[in-house]
Each structure stands twice: as structure tokens, then as C-alpha cells.
Design an enzyme around this catalytic site. Structure first.
Site, short mmCIF file in Angstrom:
data_model
loop_
_atom_site.label_atom_id
_atom_site.label_comp_id
_atom_site.label_asym_id
_atom_site.label_seq_id
_atom_site.Cartn_x
_atom_site.Cartn_y
_atom_site.Cartn_z
CB SER A 1 70.65 77.75 76.91
OG SER A 1 70.77 76.58 77.68
CE LYS B 1 73.95 74.60 75.54
NZ LYS B 1 73.19 75.87 75.59
#
Length: 792
Positions: free
Chosen positions: A700, A743
């Protein structure tokens, strides 16, 4: 060891070695061979065996025996010295005659010596290979006065007392003492047989005054009498207790026998049988047969047999289980909502799911409920949620940790064939709460291990399967127990380590970390009032405002949960409590942001996002960890070299591949980003991921790595307070990633204002609460060119 003597006999005061009044020869030599002694010290007038083991000393004894049979015996000053010199020996000892020598099979020698007089070494004539010394013979100093006579009689009286108090001393010793009319002889006799240290014996040997010797011996005998009296007193008390216990035991046994003959009392087996038969009615029908078989076996075994206790313990466990006893459920949804809101701030989705569970239970009590699994970072309230569920239902709560568990028997119990066998944790918990429908919390299910003793995770498959656990079989109980009424709740930090078969049996509810605004409310409504109560403080004595709470959260803690926040509040409360406890009873204080350093020290967390992104080559990524979301700084630099790529920061294989993909993508599209000749052909590139002690992996960070490289090549910093996450392909496509909610929470907590996400993750924003998204700007991208336009 030069010689040995069994001076420590079983008799604690006297030994019964040969002792007689010996006539001293008149022809004692002036020059004698010397034998060093380590563990014994011989007084005049003794006949004693001495064991000699050292080769040099065996030769010394042989030389002395072949010449005139006389040998001088001197004690070592330190018994641990193996090869003593002349200065290592006392200069006063005794001269003795060797009567007999016996050579032993092991190479040693045993000799029988008869000691005569004290001697003093004037000088050593030889020290090698044998000690030979010039000696002078010492005479006892005798005072023929009343004091000496009184001391002599006192010693005789003390000895008689000791003999009467110590039954282990034979009458022969008494006869020997009675025949000793010489005070000097008696004092040496007692000194040679009395238990004392080598130093004390040597002092008595060097004391030539008979009166002084008698004084010292009187003191030693008085102490010995006191010790013997105390020992006899203690022994008498013990004997009386034992005799009373034995008497009571025999009387009880006789009383039992009499009552049994009269039919007034029942034996132990009859009592046990009647007790078990009364408790049979509390068991379900399927357990009757197995229990009755065990009771029949119990009747055939005598109570003294080990198997009797095994069967009885097993039956005790069976009868103590709440087979038919249940808590009455409180299915008032309003009451449940009130408890959940009282104990937890936020977590709206989790609370809604719990209310749904209770609603279904209310409408259909027989429906099997789901096994809930709360997953999230530490300190977000997973365990306390289980307690709130139990309270809202009106059920008992039981929790045990699975962390580090490696033995399958801890879940399913041990078979009764093993010594010390017992049921597993499930049955133990049921017995503890005394109801068959508690709320059971299995904590840290992601940390279960496995080894040669079995796999506890496999054992949990039956426990957590609603289709099977209505007849759960513990290896120890060995009778099916219905667990279908138990509400099981599991907790975990991550899902990766949980076996798939176990995951299929659970409904996973994820708990993300808290943002600062939520933590302020949690501290204000829950943590701070609790700490005030625990530290004995009143509300008016200590006040903390919302801004101060926020400073503690952002400058002194860095976590997804609130455990460290709770510790910091406890630190403040302790310091205030200390001030009040020292006498300032009227002390009150309101903690402001300026006063925080006095209580908590210098701030430990700083806003690095703006400072670090002001430099070229630095970008901000977003990462997911088992402890929640985190921001991730990525730093790039280049230098002249051999066109190599180096990565540091404990990267996993996938993340290492992401750096290569990002670099090759940037190089292949350098003109598109206006780099041109800025990429040096012969240069080394180094990409570093700070917090090097923390392992990192996953794809990611692809777009963040590419951004760091372009920023470095262009020597241009990216926009401040921008963070991004997304997997990058060689063609520039941005692929979706996981952990979006965590996140975003981490970005909000770190002061990020703009977040770049893959377009396919747009749907995940629905999972993020509105108050978390407030103040954040989201940009969704399909390819890296869109990212480039947003950050440069």
C-alpha cells in the site's frame, strides 16, 4: 586431607572412645617428628585412632615409629591449607606414642596413638621432607585452693546433670567421671569430648592453669545444660501433643465403633452415597446413567484406596456444575443502550450490533446467537464491552486469556487416568459462575499457540460452533454439557493468525482507534472520574479542562487506544494526592496546558508532518498495523555510484518489491514528470523508512514511494499535511488497499488535512464516522498522474 577422625559422634556431648589415667613416661625425647592435624585436636591422656592419607605424612609416621615411636601432634591454623609450612602450625600441641599402625587398601594408614603431655615447639630442626622439631614439655599450673576445689565440684555436678538430661550418654561415662579425682585430668577429658570449634579447643590446650581451664569449662557446661533443658522442654511439649492427638484419635475411633454397633452413625461411604443420591435430581437425564455407574464403582472401593478419591473428586465436579441453573435474561433494550452508552463513548456500529443481538434474543429466545469477535488495537475497549454486554443481559461474566496457550487439555480438560487431572477452562468457568448461560470472553484468541501437546485453536472449534456445543464433551467430566446458552465473545488484535476454520464460526466486529476528539470525551466522561475516585480525590480538588486533555493526548501519548492516556491521568492524580496527603487539605488546582510539564515532564510527542515534509525527498504514507493505523514517512536520496538501489527500515518482501516497482515506474516516465536529466545515470538511490526497529510490509505504500522519489529528483518538497496510500503498478495504475478506516483515523490523529486514496476504496468511507471525516479532504485516484497533480 592429612588425617581424619570421626569426632562428631551420634552422641551430642560425649564420645565413648578409650580414656584412662595414663602414666607419663620419663624418657620423652627432646627432638620429635611432627604430624600436622586438620580436623582434630588431641589432649593429654587420650588413646585415639588417627587416619593418615597424605603420602609425605605416612612416611613421617613410619620414620617416627621406626625410631622411638614418639610423634608430636600439632594442629593447623587453617584446616584448608593442604601443604602447611612451619608458620602455618600452632606451636603448642601434645606428644604421643604410636602403639599400632595399620596399612589400608586405599594406600592410607591408620595409627593408634596415646597422648602424654603438652609440648611447645622451640624451633624446627627440619621442615623437609619431614617436620622435626626441638620441643619443651609444659607442666600444668595447679592451684591447691578452695576456688579450684569448688570449680572442680561444679564441673562434676554439671556433668552429672548433662548425663541425666541426655539419655543417649551411657553409664560408663558416669563411672569414668566419678573415678577422676584430678582436676587437670577432668578438665582435659571434658575439653577433648565436648563439641566446640578447633580454635576454642586450641585455647584450652594452651591454657596451663588448671583453674582457668575449669572456669572456661564451667561456662561451656552451663550453656550445654540450658540447651539440653530447652530441647527437652520442646520435646516434652511435642510428645504431649502427639499423645493427645493419638488419644483423641483412638477415642474417636472407639466412639465411631460404638455408635456404629448401636446404629447411631453411618460410615463415610454411606454418607457419600446419600449425598450423591440427593444431588442426582439436579442432573439432566442423560447424565444419570454415567453418574450411577460411578457411584456403584465407589461402593466397591475402600475409602483408603487412591481410586476412591479420584472417583469422588470426579463426582464432586459433576454435581457442582449448574446443569439446570440459568440466569434470567434482561432483554430491555433501553436498559442495554443506557449501560453501553454509560461505559463506552462512540463505537456506534458495535453498540448497534449488540442491540440487534438482544432484539433477536427477545423475539426468539431459542435462536442460537452469533459468536462475536471484537478485533482492534489495544486499549480501545474490547474487554470492557464484554462486561457491559453481561451487565445489560443480567448474566454472569467470565473471562480467561488464550494468549500463549499451547496445551489442548487447557480447553478440553485432562483425562482422569492422569495424576492431577482436572477439567478444562470452559468447564472451570461454568462452575465458577454457577450458571449455564454466562457471557464467556475468550481474550487474545489471535495469540493461541500449538506444540506437541496439541492445538488449542482446534479444540475451540467445537466450543464455538452453535451446531455442536449443545453436547460439549470435556475429557475430564466425560458427560455432554450444553453450552448453547453461553454467549461467547472473543477478542483479538489481528485476524491473520486466527485459523480460517475458527474465523468461519465468528462474526468479526472491528474496533478502530480513537481520534483526539473522541479521546477527550472518553477522558472527560470515563477515565478522569474513575482516576479521581481511585486516588481518593474530590471533583473540586482537581480540575482538567478539554484543552488540557487534548494536550495530554497529542503531546504525551501516541496510541490508537486510551491506556497510556489513562496512565498519564493517573500520574497527575498521584502527584495531587501526594500534595494533599502531606498536610495541604484545602489544596485545589486546575491543570492548564502551561502547568502540564510540572506534572508530566517535557512533551514526548511532536507534530513532525509539517517539519519533515518541508524537505525534498520526503513523502507521507499511511500504514496499517496490528495496533491500528499509523502514518509512515518515506525518505529518498541519491548519490554517485553504480546505479544500485538500497532500502532500509526492516522491509518485508512485498514492500521491497514495491520500492523497485516505484523506482522503475518513475524512471520509465521521467519525461512525463519533467525530470529529464535530473535522474543521474550513474547514481545509487537509497530509500529509507524511519522507525527502523519496526518491521514493515505490504504493497500500500507504492504511490508514497513514487512521490518520495520524484520529490527527491526534482528537489522539490511535496505539499504539507498530505498523506496517501495505494498500490502502484508498473503501468501507473493505483490499486485498492485495506485498512482504510484505521489509516484515516491515524491521519486525523496526526494532523493530516488531505488524504489521497485509490478510487475503488471510495466505498470504504461509508465505514468511517462523520466526525472523523470532518475537516479532512479526500482525493480518489485511478493512476499515479492524478496523484502527481495533487501533491506537486
Amino acid at each position: 586431607m592429612s588425617e581424619k577422625l570421626n569426632q562428631d559422634r551420634d552422641i551430642p556431648f560425649f564420645s565413648e572412645g578409650p580414656y584412662s589415667v595414663i602414666k607419663v613416661p620419663s624418657d620423652l625425647p627432646n627432638n620429635v617428628f611432627i604430624l600436622p592435624l586438620s580436623h582434630i585436636l588431641i589432649f593429654p591422656g587420650m588413646m585415639f585412632p588417627v587416619l593418615v592419607q597424605k603420602k609425605e605424612y605416612i612416611e613421617t609416621v613410619g620414620q617416627a615409629f621406626s625410631q622411638n615411636q614418639y610423634i608430636g601432634l600439632l594442629a593447623k591454623k587453617d584446616k584448608n591449607i593442604k601443604n602447611p609450612l612451619a608458620d602455618d602450625l600452632y606451636n603448642i600441641g601434645v606428644v604421643a606414642k604410636i602403639h599400632k599402625i595399620i596399612n589400608l587398601p586405599d594406600g592410607g594408614m591408620s595409627m593408634v596413638v596415646q597422648s602424654f603431655r603438652r609440648m611447645k615447639v622451640e624451633r624446627f630442626i627440619k621442615t623437609t621432607p619431614h617436620f622435626i622439631a626441638r620441643v619443651a614439655y609444659l607442666e600444668d599450673v595447679v592451684h591447691d585452693d578452695e576456688e579450684t576445689g569448688a570449680l572442680f565440684r561444679n564441673v562434676q555436678r554439671h556433668l552429672k546433670n548433662i548425663i541425666s538430661l541426655n539419655k543417649e550418654i551411657s553409664e560408663e561415662i558416669n563411672i569414668i567421671i566419678a573415678n577422676m579425682a584430678n582436676p587437670a585430668t577432668l578438665s582435659d577429658f571434658v575439653a577433648s569430648h565436648f563439641r566446640m570449634s578447633m580454635e576454642e579447643r586450641q585455647k584450652l590446650l594452651e591454657t596451663l592453669s588448671v583453674k582457668e581451664r575449669l572456669k572456661k569449662i564451667n561456662i561451656l557446661l552451663t550453656k550445654e545444660i540450658n540447651i539440653l533443658k530447652l530441647g527437652n522442654k520442646i520435646q516434652d511439649e511435642i510428645n504431649k501433643k502427639i499423645q493427645k492427638q493419638q488419644k483423641d484419635f483412638f477415642l474417636r475411633e472407639e466412639l465411631k465403633a460404638i455408635k456404629k454397633e448401636l446404629g447411631e452413625v453411618k460410615d463415610e461411604k454411606t454418607i457419600e452415597k446419600e449425598r450423591f443420591e440427593k444431588e442426582l435430581k439436579n442432573l439432566p437425564q442423560h447424565a444419570h446413567t454415567a453418574v450411577k455407574d460411578e457411584m456403584k464403582r465407589l461402593e466397591l472401593i475402600i475409602p483408603e484406596s487412591p481410586e476412591y478419591n479420584v472417583i469422588r473428586t470426579h463426582l464432586d465436579w459433576v454435581f457442582k456444575l449448574p446443569w439446570k441453573k440459568s440466569s434470567e435474561d434482561n432483554l430491555n433494550l433501553t436498559h442495554a443502550e443506557k449501560i453501553l452508552n454509560r461505559d463506552h463513548y462512540g463505537l456506534e456500529k458495535i453498540k448497534a450490533r449488540i442491540i440487534e443481538y438482544l432484539a433477536v434474543k427477545k423475539l426468539n429466545p431459542k435462536k442460537q446467537g452469533s459468536i462475536l469477535c471484537f478485533v482492534g488495537p489495544p486499549g480501545v475497549g474490547k474487554t470492557s464491552l464484554g462486561k457491559s454486554i453481561a451487565e445489560s443481559l443480567g448474566r454472569k461474566f467470565y473471562r480467561f486469556s488464550l494468549g500463549g496457550m499451547r496445551d489442548e487439555a487447557e480447553i478440553n480438560g485432562h483425562r482422569r487416568t492422569y495424576i492431577g487431572a482436572m477439567p478444562g477452562k470452559i468447564i472451570q468457568g461454568i462452575k465458577t459462575v454457577e450458571t449455564n448461560n454466562p457471557v464467556f470472553m475468550l481474550d487474545e484468541i489471535d495469540k493461541v499457540g500449538a506444540d506437541f501437546r496439541g492445538d488449542p485453536a482446534s479444540a475451540l472449534l467445537e466450543v464455538l460452533d452453535p451446531e455442536q456445543n449443545n453436547a460439549y464433551l470435556d475429557h475430564y467430566i466425560d458427560i455432554p454439557f450444553d453450552l448453547s446458552n453461553v454467549t461467547f465473545i472473543c477478542t483479538a488484535n489481528i485476524l491473520d493468525t486466527i485459523p480460517q476454520a475458527l474465523m468461519d464460526r465468528m462474526e468479526v466486529l472491528e474496533l478502530s482507534g480513537y481520534i483526539p476528539e473522541e479521546k477527550v470525551q472518553i477522558a472527560k466522561k470515563h477515565l478522569f472520574p474513575k482516576q479521581l475516585k481511585e486516588h481518593g480525590l474530590k471533583t473540586q480538588q482537581l480540575k482538567i479542562g478539554p484543552k488540557t486533555f487534548n494536550t495530554i493526548i497529542t503531546r504525551y501519548t501516541q496510541e490508537a487506544g486510551v491506556r497510556n492516556l489513562n496512565r498519564e491521568l493517573a500520574t497527575v492524580c498521584r502527584k495531587v494526592a501526594t500534595t494533599i496527603a502531606k498536610g495541604k487539605k484545602d489544596y485545589t488546582i486546575e491543570i492548564t496546558e502551561k502547568k502540564l510539564e510540572k506534572f508530566l515532564g517535557a512533551p514526548r510527542v511532536f507534530d513532525e508532518v509539517v517539519d519533515r515534509t518541508q524537505l525534498p525527498g520526503v513523502s507521507v504514507g499511511l500504514a496499517w498495523t496490528r495496533y491500528g493505523g499509523e502514518i509512515l514517512f518515506i525518505e529518498s536520496t541519491q548519490m554517485k555510484g553504480s546505479k544500485s538501489l538500497e532500502t532500509t527500515g526492516q522491509l518485508g518482501e512485498v514492500m521491497d518489491e514495491s520500492t523497485k516497482i516505484a523506482l522503475n515506474y518513475v524512471r520509465s516516465h521521467s519525461k512525463k514528470f519533467g525530470l529529464g536529466d535530473l535522474i543521474l545515470k550513474d547514481s545509487d538511490i537509497h530509500i529509507h523508512f524511519p522507525a527502523g526497529a519496526t518491521p514493515k510490509d505490504g504493497p500500500s505504500a507504492g504511490i508514497a514511494i513514487a512521490t518520495s522519489l520524484i520529490s527527491m529528483f526534482k528537489n522539490q518538497p511535496m505539499k504539507p499535511r498530505v498523506a496517501m496510500t495505494g498500490e502502484l503498478t508498473l503501468t501507473g495504475k493505483v490499486l485498492p488497499i485495506g485498512g482504510v478506516k484505521e489509516k484515516i483515523v491515524a491521519a486525523k490523529r496526526s494532523g493530516i488535512k488531505i488524504i489521497i486514496l485509490p478510487h475503488k476504496n471510495k466505498k470504504d468511507l461509508n465505514e468511517v464516522p462523520n466526525h472523523v471525516k470532518k475537516g479532512l479532504h479526500f482525493h480518489f485516484v485511478d493512476n499515479y498522474e492524478q496523484v502527481y497533480r495533487k501533491v506537486f
